[in-house]
Design a protein around this motif. Structure first.
Motif, short mmCIF file in Angstrom:
data_model
loop_
_atom_site.label_atom_id
_atom_site.label_comp_id
_atom_site.label_asym_id
_atom_site.label_seq_id
_atom_site.Cartn_x
_atom_site.Cartn_y
_atom_site.Cartn_z
N GLU A 67 -0.01 4.39 0.15
CA GLU A 67 -0.47 5.46 1.00
C GLU A 67 0.28 5.39 2.39
OE1 GLU A 67 -4.60 6.37 1.30
OE2 GLU A 67 -4.82 6.04 -1.02
N THR A 68 -0.03 4.11 2.96
CA THR A 68 0.87 3.82 4.23
C THR A 68 2.09 3.24 4.12
OG1 THR A 68 -0.07 1.45 4.07
CG2 THR A 68 -1.66 3.12 5.16
N ASP A 119 0.90 -1.13 0.08
CA ASP A 119 0.04 0.10 0.24
C ASP A 119 1.06 1.32 -0.13
OD1 ASP A 119 -1.92 1.88 0.25
OD2 ASP A 119 -2.57 1.35 2.30
#
Length: 56
Positions: A42-43, A40
């Motif tokens: 975003e994280t 991911d």
């Protein structure tokens, strides 16, 4: 359920997935059917996703 980047324990099931050695705790192995490991952005971390093609 957790995710770790370390050596497998003696009770882990070790499998090769896409040329990567993966150790799965035998207690949670039944719950991993239909899951995909992904990154991911975003994280900036790894996530488990439910496979859209899984039957259950």
């Amino acid at each position: 359920m957790g995710l770790a980047l370390d050596e497998p324990d003696k009770n882990d099931k070790v499998v090769i997935i896409n040329e990567i050695k993966v150790a799965i705790d035998t207690d949670i192995e039944p719950y991993t059917d239909g899951l995909t490991l992904d990154f991911d952005q975003e994280t900036n971390g790894l996530v488990l996703l439910e496979n859209e093609n899984s039957c259950c």
